[in-house]
Design a protein around this motif. Structure first.
Motif, short mmCIF file in Angstrom:
data_model
loop_
_atom_site.label_atom_id
_atom_site.label_comp_id
_atom_site.label_asym_id
_atom_site.label_seq_id
_atom_site.Cartn_x
_atom_site.Cartn_y
_atom_site.Cartn_z
N LEU A 1 0.84 -1.19 0.00
CA LEU A 1 0.00 0.00 0.00
C LEU A 1 0.88 1.25 0.00
O LEU A 1 1.75 1.40 0.87
CB LEU A 1 -0.91 -0.02 1.23
CG LEU A 1 -1.93 1.10 1.39
CD1 LEU A 1 -2.93 1.08 0.24
CD2 LEU A 1 -2.66 0.95 2.72
N PHE A 2 0.66 2.15 -0.95
CA PHE A 2 1.56 3.30 -1.10
C PHE A 2 0.82 4.52 -1.61
O PHE A 2 -0.34 4.45 -2.01
CB PHE A 2 2.71 2.95 -2.05
CG PHE A 2 2.24 2.52 -3.42
CD1 PHE A 2 2.02 3.45 -4.43
CD2 PHE A 2 2.00 1.18 -3.70
CE1 PHE A 2 1.59 3.06 -5.68
CE2 PHE A 2 1.55 0.78 -4.96
CZ PHE A 2 1.35 1.72 -5.94
N GLY A 3 1.53 5.65 -1.62
CA GLY A 3 0.96 6.91 -2.08
C GLY A 3 0.43 7.71 -0.90
O GLY A 3 1.18 8.06 0.01
N GLY A 4 -0.87 7.99 -0.90
CA GLY A 4 -1.49 8.67 0.23
C GLY A 4 -1.62 10.17 0.06
O GLY A 4 -1.12 10.77 -0.88
N ARG A 5 -2.30 10.77 1.03
CA ARG A 5 -2.65 12.19 0.95
C ARG A 5 -1.64 13.10 1.64
O ARG A 5 -1.83 14.32 1.68
CB ARG A 5 -4.03 12.39 1.59
CG ARG A 5 -5.16 11.73 0.84
CD ARG A 5 -6.42 11.63 1.69
NE ARG A 5 -6.80 12.93 2.23
CZ ARG A 5 -7.60 13.08 3.28
NH1 ARG A 5 -8.08 12.04 3.90
NH2 ARG A 5 -7.90 14.29 3.71
N GLY B 1 4.13 9.62 6.72
CA GLY B 1 3.47 10.86 7.11
C GLY B 1 2.02 10.69 7.50
O GLY B 1 1.55 9.60 7.84
N THR B 2 1.29 11.79 7.43
CA THR B 2 -0.10 11.85 7.85
C THR B 2 -0.97 10.83 7.11
O THR B 2 -0.81 10.62 5.92
CB THR B 2 -0.66 13.27 7.59
OG1 THR B 2 0.31 14.23 8.00
CG2 THR B 2 -1.95 13.50 8.37
N PHE B 3 -1.88 10.21 7.83
CA PHE B 3 -2.84 9.22 7.33
C PHE B 3 -2.21 7.87 6.99
O PHE B 3 -2.93 6.95 6.62
CB PHE B 3 -3.61 9.74 6.10
CG PHE B 3 -4.22 11.09 6.29
CD1 PHE B 3 -5.14 11.32 7.29
CD2 PHE B 3 -3.86 12.15 5.47
CE1 PHE B 3 -5.70 12.58 7.48
CE2 PHE B 3 -4.42 13.42 5.64
CZ PHE B 3 -5.34 13.63 6.66
N GLY B 4 -0.91 7.74 7.12
CA GLY B 4 -0.28 6.46 6.82
C GLY B 4 0.65 5.98 7.90
O GLY B 4 0.89 4.78 8.04
N ASN C 1 3.44 16.85 13.70
CA ASN C 1 3.02 15.61 13.04
C ASN C 1 3.35 15.61 11.56
O ASN C 1 2.52 15.96 10.73
CB ASN C 1 1.52 15.41 13.23
CG ASN C 1 1.15 15.05 14.64
OD1 ASN C 1 1.18 13.90 15.03
ND2 ASN C 1 0.81 16.06 15.43
N LEU C 2 4.55 15.23 11.23
CA LEU C 2 4.97 15.07 9.85
C LEU C 2 6.36 14.45 9.86
O LEU C 2 6.99 14.39 10.92
CB LEU C 2 4.98 16.41 9.11
CG LEU C 2 4.67 16.36 7.60
CD1 LEU C 2 3.32 15.71 7.35
CD2 LEU C 2 4.67 17.75 7.00
N GLY C 3 6.82 13.98 8.72
CA GLY C 3 8.13 13.36 8.65
C GLY C 3 8.88 13.83 7.42
O GLY C 3 8.47 14.76 6.73
N SER C 4 10.02 13.16 7.14
CA SER C 4 10.88 13.49 6.00
C SER C 4 11.31 14.95 6.00
O SER C 4 11.60 15.52 4.95
CB SER C 4 10.17 13.17 4.66
OG SER C 4 10.04 11.78 4.51
N SER C 5 11.34 15.55 7.19
CA SER C 5 11.78 16.95 7.37
C SER C 5 10.90 17.94 6.62
O SER C 5 11.32 19.07 6.38
CB SER C 5 13.25 17.11 6.93
OG SER C 5 14.09 16.31 7.72
N VAL C 6 9.69 17.54 6.25
CA VAL C 6 8.76 18.47 5.60
C VAL C 6 8.35 19.55 6.59
O VAL C 6 7.98 19.27 7.72
CB VAL C 6 7.51 17.72 5.09
CG1 VAL C 6 6.48 18.71 4.54
CG2 VAL C 6 7.90 16.71 4.02
#
Length: 396
Positions: free
Chosen positions: A10-14, A131-134, A214-219
């Motif tokens: 499962l990949f991609g996401g919002r 990240g968010t929702f995943g 609440n986020l990752g990958s340094s975004v």
């Protein structure tokens, strides 16, 4: 003969890490052992539509277009995973409440399910969602309701591993050293910006790192060297989350902290990899340094004393357990560049980047676990965790 395990990738996401997810999924789909698994790629578009595609068959048969040696988030269209999303033909309906039976939810269905009863019955889900929702417990809650085994941490571990404010509270409760920080809500900032800045400057010294909680990958992360840069940094972080975390830079103005990472693998008895170090090509390891530009150098294993290595590995396991994680995680540390060499726990990432050049698989490769074997182990841990869950009674 035993049938193959049916694994949904499962990949991609919002989330803002959509492109990173495509890169990770492309690597997993390329490396997973199809002699052991029947693989079902499932994409989620940025709009939240769940899709699969007929051209995924080419991908699973190894007939996809050649991928670049160095996958970058700047060219997701070059990845097979991106093609699945772009050319998706069949819409997948996520599990929905059942109309009877023992399960809380019915399996994944296709558009044609109403007419033909078609479903995607999966043994395990590998959510390569960042990240968010995943990565925040949202999708994990859906899997729990559906009774599906899945790779990675559960609802609690995922949620605490995503929220940097809550995460730090758990680290502090476990008596793990963390950088000085201040947390506040976007509403507080918008209500009184001068008061918020005064609160930050009273508690912390520049330079500061400003992050959405609440986020990752340094975004959404910025480094503020002074008050002039602090306001815009907070505005950026606040555009990504309602909660903001501001950290005092380890090393202060004396120099950049060393950025160290450890990969963790396991459930109740986690194991750790060798320690790696990232030497950023920019001032710090932000999103661009990670995925868009060249120049960041991974050093594996990191040049540390045996005592420092042991300390970091022990702290990684303690962090993993403090957040109630399972399956996998990458734990990040900061080392003071001064004579003290003090080590601080920075954060934990419960679904780290999973491309073939990402630190998590590279750390395990350096520890003797090759990429395809790592995928095998993660699937085994997902099934192990589901079996443990099934031992629990939820009613009298």
């Amino acid at each position: 003969m035993k049938s193959k395990l049916r694994v949904g990738i499962l990949f991609g996401g919002r989330s803002g890490e959509h492109e990173v997810s495509l890169l990770s999924a492309a690597s997993v789909l390329k490396a997973i052992d199809r002699r052991k698994y029947e693989v079902v790629p499932i994409g989620i578009t940025k709009e939240g539509r769940w899709v699969t595609a007929s051209d995924a068959t080419r991908l699973l048969n190894g007939e996809a277009h050649a991928e670049p040696k160095q996958l970058r988030a700047g060219d997701p269209e070059a990845t097979s995973a991106a093609a699945v999303l772009a050319k998706g033909e069949s819409v997948i309906v996520p599990p929905v409440p059942s109309q009877g039976g023992t399960g809380a939810l019915v399996p994944f269905e296709t558009q044609a399910a109403t007419a033909s009863g078609q479903t995607l019955n999966l043994d395990v889900i590998f959510p390569v969602l960042h990240g968010t929702f995943g990565e925040d417990g949202t999708i994990q809650g859906l899997f729990e309701l559906a009774g599906i085994a899945y790779v990675g941490s559960g609802v609690l571990g995922s949620a605490t591993g995503m929220d940097k404010d809550v995460m730090k509270k758990l680290f502090a409760a476990a008596k793990l050293p963390i950088p000085k920080h201040v947390s506040f809500l976007r509403a507080d900032w918008e209500a009184n910006k001068k008061k918020t800045i005064a609160k930050i400057e009273a508690a912390l010294k520049y330079p500061l790192f400003v992050k959405p909680a609440n986020l990752g990958s340094s975004v959404g992360i910025s480094k503020a060297h002074d008050r002039k840069e602090l306001g815009p940094a907070i505005e950026l972080a606040a555009s990504f989350d309602r909660k903001i975390v501001v950290e005092q830079g380890v090393g202060g103005k004396r120099g950049k902290a060393r950025e160290l990472e450890v990969a963790v693998l396991g459930n109740d008895k986690p194991e750790v990899s060798v320690v790696g170090e990232i030497v950023p090509g920019k001032e710090f390891y932000d999103y661009e340094a990670k995925y868009l530009s060249e120049g960041s150098i991974p050093v594996i294993p990191a040049k540390l004393t045996k005592q420092q290595t042991k300390q970091i590995q022990q702290m990684a396991i303690a962090a993993f357990q403090a957040c109630d994680c399972s399956g996998l995680a990458r734990v990040d540390f900061l080392m003071d560049p001064g004579a003290s060499g003090r080590i601080y726990l920075n954060e934990i990432n419960t679904l780290p980047g999973f491309t073939s050049i990402s630190m998590y698989p590279k750390l395990w490769a350096a520890s003797g676990v090759a990429y395809p074997k790592l995928i095998d182990r993660l699937i085994e841990l997902a099934l192990e965790r589901r079996a443990e869950k099934d031992r629990t009674s939820f009613s009298r």
